[in-house]
Design an enzyme around this catalytic site. Structure first.
Site, PDB file in Angstrom:
ATOM      1  N   HIS A 501       1.035  -1.176   0.028  1.00 31.16           N
ATOM      2  CA  HIS A 501      -0.067  -0.102  -0.166  1.00 31.16           C
ATOM      3  C   HIS A 501       0.981   1.502   0.155  1.00 31.16           C
ATOM      4  O   HIS A 501       0.672   2.199  -0.929  1.00 31.16           O
ATOM      5  CB  HIS A 501      -0.772   0.109   1.223  1.00 31.16           C
ATOM      6  CG  HIS A 501      -1.549   1.298   1.361  1.00 31.16           C
ATOM      7  ND1 HIS A 501      -3.028   1.148   1.016  1.00 31.16           N
ATOM      8  CD2 HIS A 501      -1.530   2.721   1.702  1.00 31.16           C
ATOM      9  CE1 HIS A 501      -3.512   2.533   1.266  1.00 31.16           C
ATOM     10  NE2 HIS A 501      -2.653   3.174   1.592  1.00 31.16           N
ATOM     11  N   GLU A 502       1.647   1.368   0.777  1.00 32.35           N
ATOM     12  CA  GLU A 502       2.533   2.448   1.065  1.00 32.35           C
ATOM     13  C   GLU A 502       3.571   2.848  -0.261  1.00 32.35           C
ATOM     14  O   GLU A 502       3.925   3.842  -0.571  1.00 32.35           O
ATOM     15  CB  GLU A 502       3.475   2.655   2.251  1.00 32.35           C
ATOM     16  CG  GLU A 502       2.560   2.463   3.767  1.00 32.35           C
ATOM     17  CD  GLU A 502       1.792   3.779   3.885  1.00 32.35           C
ATOM     18  OE1 GLU A 502       2.007   4.859   3.272  1.00 32.35           O
ATOM     19  OE2 GLU A 502       0.701   3.523   4.452  1.00 32.35           O
ATOM     20  N   HIS A 505       2.041   4.550  -2.729  1.00 33.18           N
ATOM     21  CA  HIS A 505       2.118   6.112  -2.752  1.00 33.18           C
ATOM     22  C   HIS A 505       3.611   6.671  -3.211  1.00 33.18           C
ATOM     23  O   HIS A 505       3.507   7.801  -3.908  1.00 33.18           O
ATOM     24  CB  HIS A 505       1.974   6.505  -1.373  1.00 33.18           C
ATOM     25  CG  HIS A 505       0.631   6.444  -0.691  1.00 33.18           C
ATOM     26  ND1 HIS A 505      -0.463   7.156  -1.316  1.00 33.18           N
ATOM     27  CD2 HIS A 505       0.177   5.766   0.301  1.00 33.18           C
ATOM     28  CE1 HIS A 505      -1.271   6.824  -0.699  1.00 33.18           C
ATOM     29  NE2 HIS A 505      -1.144   6.181   0.277  1.00 33.18           N
TER      30      HIS A 505
END
Length: 709
Positions: A501-502, A505
């Site tokens: 998920h990170e 980004h």
């Protein structure tokens, strides 16, 4: 030399990185004086300290001393003030893009990285003096930025220039509109009396928000239970609790204690008692605070030209209006109802078998969901952990992203970092070899480090009037552990998902090519910001990816077996309809209190709860209005945003990457048509262009139905 200076010098020697070059291959003008002087002063800091930064990226320095941070903060404020003074002094008959908008745009682009050099050390520096200086610098810079956005002289110049209607690029026009909005959200388009009211309301809102959160933080409510009443709780949990003289356990209402009871306690009466106490917290004190807070926010929104606070909060998001958000949430709720009813039937049947004809309450949901999952899935997450050593997971994520987005990731050696185990990487376009950006990776917990996982944009992409291009730099912070010998502990599966998920980004930040820093990287429509990360999470549950990123520490060639991969995907969606309905309930509550006047909180939740939660009544005497901090500070009128991004990420994945294999063509299309633009175009337009149609909620619903029990 002061003690701080001495410590800084010592740290320089220990923190200079010397790493091998590791390549992971896949398929894959006018601002002039003020900003230039700031950069010159910044370089002087680096030369004086002999610190080596990222190649070709002189404006990012990650290891300033406490003194250097405070000096740089003063320089940032001084040069920003000079630019604003120059803009304010432009004669009204000579206003142009070059002397009004461009200086402010380039100041913003140049100074963002300088500001981050001052601010991010408070999260990560191992030195207390540096963290304190960083926090002090942040306060000074924040106050300066707010003061700049209240300057009537600068606003007057910008507003008059905007009214001229000069022909400029669409992105420049969008930036100009943002400048005007920054000032007008502070009331500069209003009369002096109304402007004072805006200021008073903002101060009142801050005070009420703080009071609400402080009431929750200071709540010392506790409950007492016998060992029998806590049946099902693990011994180590019981041992962590205080005991009274009559051998009862003291249970506080902190979230970790409550979650443990609601998930693990076998005694229905205990679960209900805890749920009731948790839901009643601060009822007498916080409900009046929230009522006044909502009214103040509505008054502020109306002064600024909006019908209510909901529309003010959503004006520049994908969702646009409260009406659209409520319709979105109600449509999702309706689409999931049939599946939720089937899921609920499974839970009620199991409760009947274990507890007889006791009525099923909302306080039973977590316990029986966990019980069914234990019975249905042969998953031992403690055992699965051994398959995910950090190094293998990280290299697997790099390969997936390289194969998807046409990038190449190389570790950078011989650079300065703030802690010895921090690493840095360069990202290149795999076709042309062009440098796209950099990212730092600070993976492991330590004393004094920020305690959450996140990505910070240290520098945004920007294009300057002289043709120079500023490349993006990101910082990925995670909270992984080391054992007593200093070796990285294998990741739990939830940590694997979080890392995917990170890293989404990071990819989003680095692949952005917006010309204005305001629209670059993570400074994007908040409704869209989580979509790339939610999208990348899908590969965590794909058999190909799980085999790629897994292996025994002792035998790295032995990945997870197919059956476990399939079970993890089924587990991901287990009771997902009921879980989504619970989230939708609170999102609707949040949205409705900020889109209507004089809402009766108690009546609203009594109406919403059985409607959304399949007839289940709320726990007696509880009211989320008393203990729902997300609706007070941070996500007020925007609690829906997480599920919004999850829905559209599901649509993108199903329609473009449905087989789970990295698809370079689709990935490059996403990179070029969506990520590259960032905030320089409307987010809904970007998704519609990429998908070839308007985004749909159907894939989100279908994915949950497909893997239902």
């Amino acid at each position: 030399m002061t003690e701080d200076d001495g410590n800084d010098k010592k740290m320089e020697g220990s923190n200079s990185k010397k790493l091998k070059l590791v390549t992971f291959t896949g398929a894959a003008g006018l601002l002039g004086l003020a900003v230039s002087y700031a950069i010159f002063a910044f370089k002087s800091h680096k030369e004086k300290s002999k610190k080596k930064g990222l190649p070709g990226c002189d404006t990012v320095c990650v290891n300033l001393s406490a003194r250097e941070i405070l000096e740089l903060a003063d320089e940032i404020i001084s040069k920003s003030t000079r630019v604003h003074e120059n803009v304010a002094l432009v004669p009204l008959n000579k206003l142009s893009y070059e002397n009004v908008v461009l200086p402010l745009a380039e100041l913003e682009a140049r100074q963002l990285s300088l500001i981050q050099c001052c601010v991010f050390p408070k999260m990560l520096s191992p030195q207390d003096s540096v963290r304190k200086a960083s926090a002090e610098a942040e306060q000074k810079i924040d106050a300066h930025v707010l003061a700049c956005r209240k300057r009537e002289d600068v606003y007057r110049v910008i507003k008059i220039y905007a009214a001229k209607g000069e022909s400029i690029s669409p992105e420049a026009k969008c930036y100009l509109q943002c400048l005007v909005r920054d000032f007008e959200h502070n009331g500069l388009n209003l009369t002096a009396t109304k402007r004072e009211e805006v200021e008073r309301l903002r101060n009142e809102i801050d005070e009420l928000s703080l009071r609400y959160v402080q009431n929750l933080n200071e709540d010392s409510s506790c409950l007492f239970f016998t060992e029998h009443e806590l049946a099902g709780l693990p011994l180590e949990f019981l041992q962590s609790l205080d005991k009274t003289q009559n051998k009862e356990y003291k249970l506080t209402l902190e979230s970790s204690h409550v979650a443990a009871i609601l998930e693990l306690c076998k005694i229905a009466k205990t679960r209900k008692t805890v749920a009731m106490a948790y839901g009643k917290r601060c009822g007498d004190s916080n409900i009046p605070v929230l009522q006044k807070l909502v009214q103040s926010r509505h008054r502020l929104a109306r002064l600024l030209g909006y019908a209510h606070f909901g529309d003010y909060a959503l004006d520049h998001r994908m969702s646009k209006t409260s009406t659209r958000v409520i319709r979105f949430l109600e449509d999702i709720s309706s689409s999931l109802t049939d599946l939720a009813i089937r899921e609920f039937s499974i839970l009620k049947d199991l409760k009947r078998k274990e507890e007889g004809e006791l009525p099923f309450g909302v306080e039973d949901l977590l316990y029986y969901i966990k019980r069914v999952e234990e019975l249905q899935f042969d998953l031992d997450f403690g055992d699965i952990r051994q398959y995910f050593p950090v190094s293998l997971v990280l290299s697997g994520i790099f390969k997936i992203c390289q194969d998807l987005f046409g990038i190449k990731i190389e570790e950078v050696s011989e650079i300065d970092v703030w802690y010895y185990d921090v690493r840095a990487f360069a990202v290149f376009d795999s076709g042309s070899g062009k440098l796209l950006g950099y990212f730092y990776l600070d993976m492991f917990t330590r004393e004094g480090k920020f305690s959450h996982s996140c990505v910070v944009g240290l520098q945004n992409n920007a294009l300057f009037s002289n043709g120079a291009c500023q490349i993006p730099v990101a910082l990925l912070i995670t909270q992984f552990s080391k054992d007593g010998g200093g070796e990285a502990v294998p990741l739990g599966f939830s940590e694997v998902v979080n890392l995917f998920h990170e890293f989404g980004h990071v990819v989003q930040h680095i692949c952005n090519r917006a010309s204005f820093a305001r629209f670059s990287g993570l400074r994007f429509d908040p409704d869209f910001r989580e979509i790339p990360s939610q999208l990348l999470e899908n590969w965590c549950y794909d058999s190909f990816t799980l085999k790629l990123i897994s292996g025994y520490r002792q035998d790295i060639t032995k990945p997870l077996v197919d059956e476990v991969c399939k079970t993890l995907k089924r587990w991901r969606y287990s009771f997902s309809a009921l879980k989504s309905l619970q989230e939708i309930l609170y999102c609707l509550f949040d949205q409705k209190i900020y889109s209507d006047d004089d809402v009766d909180f108690h009546q609203l939740i009594r109406s919403l709860h059985p409607k959304v939660m399949l007839g289940l009544p709320m726990v007696e005497g509880t009211n989320p209005a008393s203990c729902f901090p997300r609706a007070v500070i941070g996500s007020e009128a925007t609690c829906y945003s997480r599920i919004w991004s999850e829905v559209f990420a599901a649509d993108i994945y199903a329609s473009k990457f449905g087989d789970g294999n990295p698809n370079l063509y689709a990935g490059m299309q996403f990179r070029d048509k969506v990520l590259a633009h960032g905030g320089d175009k409307d987010a809904m337009e970007l998704l519609t262009s990429f998908l070839g149609r308007e985004p749909s909620t159907q894939a989100f619903v279908d994915s949950r139905t497909k893997y239902s029990l």
